[in-house]
Design an enzyme around this catalytic site. Sequence first.
Site, PDB file in Angstrom:
ATOM      1  N   ARG A 188      11.366   4.109   4.388  1.00  0.00           N
ATOM      2  CA  ARG A 188      11.030   3.098   5.078  1.00  0.00           C
ATOM      3  C   ARG A 188      12.058   2.265   5.566  1.00  0.00           C
ATOM      4  O   ARG A 188      12.744   1.739   4.632  1.00  0.00           O
ATOM      5  CB  ARG A 188       9.756   2.123   4.489  1.00  0.00           C
ATOM      6  N   HIS A 234       4.440   6.039  11.709  1.00  0.00           N
ATOM      7  CA  HIS A 234       4.093   6.016  10.258  1.00  0.00           C
ATOM      8  C   HIS A 234       3.064   6.960  10.154  1.00  0.00           C
ATOM      9  O   HIS A 234       1.797   6.753  10.062  1.00  0.00           O
ATOM     10  CB  HIS A 234       3.515   4.573  10.138  1.00  0.00           C
ATOM     11  N   ARG A 256       0.810  -1.131   0.127  1.00  0.00           N
ATOM     12  CA  ARG A 256       0.039   0.246   0.038  1.00  0.00           C
ATOM     13  C   ARG A 256       0.835   1.298  -0.049  1.00  0.00           C
ATOM     14  O   ARG A 256       0.572   2.148  -0.859  1.00  0.00           O
ATOM     15  CB  ARG A 256      -0.946  -0.013   1.198  1.00  0.00           C
ATOM     16  N   THR A 257       1.770   1.344   0.793  1.00  0.00           N
ATOM     17  CA  THR A 257       2.501   2.612   1.231  1.00  0.00           C
ATOM     18  C   THR A 257       3.439   2.937  -0.041  1.00  0.00           C
ATOM     19  O   THR A 257       3.407   4.171  -0.617  1.00  0.00           O
ATOM     20  CB  THR A 257       3.248   2.612   2.460  1.00  0.00           C
ATOM     21  N   LYS A 317      26.451  -5.187  -1.459  1.00  0.00           N
ATOM     22  CA  LYS A 317      27.856  -5.123  -1.726  1.00  0.00           C
ATOM     23  C   LYS A 317      28.410  -4.488  -0.436  1.00  0.00           C
ATOM     24  O   LYS A 317      29.743  -4.180  -0.138  1.00  0.00           O
ATOM     25  CB  LYS A 317      28.355  -4.496  -2.678  1.00  0.00           C
TER      26      LYS A 317
HETATM   27  C1  NCD Z   1       1.676  -1.325   8.017  1.00  0.00           C
HETATM   28  C2  NCD Z   1       3.485  -0.960   8.217  1.00  0.00           C
HETATM   29  O1  NCD Z   1       4.048  -1.445   7.353  1.00  0.00           O
HETATM   30  O2  NCD Z   1       3.401  -0.336   9.026  1.00  0.00           O
HETATM   31  N1  NCD Z   1       1.028  -1.285   6.936  1.00  0.00           N
HETATM   32  C3  NCD Z   1       0.954  -0.189   6.046  1.00  0.00           C
HETATM   33  O3  NCD Z   1       1.930   0.630   5.982  1.00  0.00           O
HETATM   34  N2  NCD Z   1      -0.351   0.158   5.713  1.00  0.00           N
HETATM   35  C4  NCD Z   1       1.216  -2.393   9.197  1.00  0.00           C
HETATM   36  C5  NCD Z   1       1.865  -3.631   9.132  1.00  0.00           C
HETATM   37  O4  NCD Z   1       2.925  -3.827   8.503  1.00  0.00           O
HETATM   38  O5  NCD Z   1       1.366  -4.520   9.846  1.00  0.00           O
END
Ligand code: NCD
Length: 302
Positions: free
Chosen positions: A104, A132, A54-55, A82
């Site tokens: 991320r 997040h 999703r993100t 590497k």
């Molecule tokens: C989450 C995340 O990666 O923080 N999902 C998201 O971004 N919608 C939650 C998860 O991984 O459970």
Amino acid sequence: MKHLLGINDLSPEEIQDVLNRADYYAKALADGRWDRAKLDNKIVLTLFFENSTRTLTSFDIAAKRLGADVVNWNVQTSSIKKDESFSDTIDTLSAMNPDAIVIRHSEYGAPGFVAGRVNCPVINAGDSWREHPTQALLDALTIIQEKGSLNGLIISICGDVAHSRVANSNAQLLTKMGANVRFVAPEFLMPQKLPAQGIACFDNIEEGIKDADVVMCLRIQKERMDRGSIPSDAAYFNKYGLTLERLSHAKPDVLVMHPGPMNRGVEIADDVADDPTRSLMKKQVSNGIPTRMAVLDMLMGE
Ligand code: NCD
């Protein structure tokens, strides 16, 4: 706002500004009318050190809807494999002058570290169990679309709260905006330190969702736990799975949310996840686009 590293850094007014802009883009997308050249000639670099559906995809689409070009850097094919260090990798990518970085990472505070080394806005797309922020913002937009406001709502966040950056950012945003937040989890999945004042904690799900306006379900973040402490799926569902029967303890017009990815039959039953009137999961996903357009516009737009 120079970067978006966490809800912790934002005042209620700043949160409201982002939500207003996200609401503007949600309506503009529905009408098909917005400035598609807003971020023309800008480059957004996404650095995902953890998996995402999703993100990552919604940042990519949001940037392209505003006319930006997106470079999706891939850790698997990068020189990290590497043994190049994280800081050398960041310095290398920064030398190519992207106009924004979306990151991320599994390390606590990694986006803040990056923000201190580069010359462009940095957006946190999730770091460890810490924050997040765009997920909390899109969740807030979704609730406001349904309920009109966050103020005074009872919002129960259920499941593996201890390892969840989604719970952490949501609890901060929701309390700043006047909602009553509850955490519902077995003791070993409850955080040691609560992210905001006024959060009520429950280890019994029926009590924890009693009279709730919104129930947010969370996956068990097995990748952040010792193997030995992971409960069996069946035992967990038996005690904490969100079923229609359990949901009857909440308000009759309760709404169910989940940031995804969901594990059906573990934290949530199929008929709750697929309930067409109560489940907001698809709306949450759709709202990822206008929310991330708002954030990109506010950080990068002229
Ligand atoms: C989450 C995340 O990666 O923080 N999902 C998201 O971004 N919608 C939650 C998860 O991984 O459970």
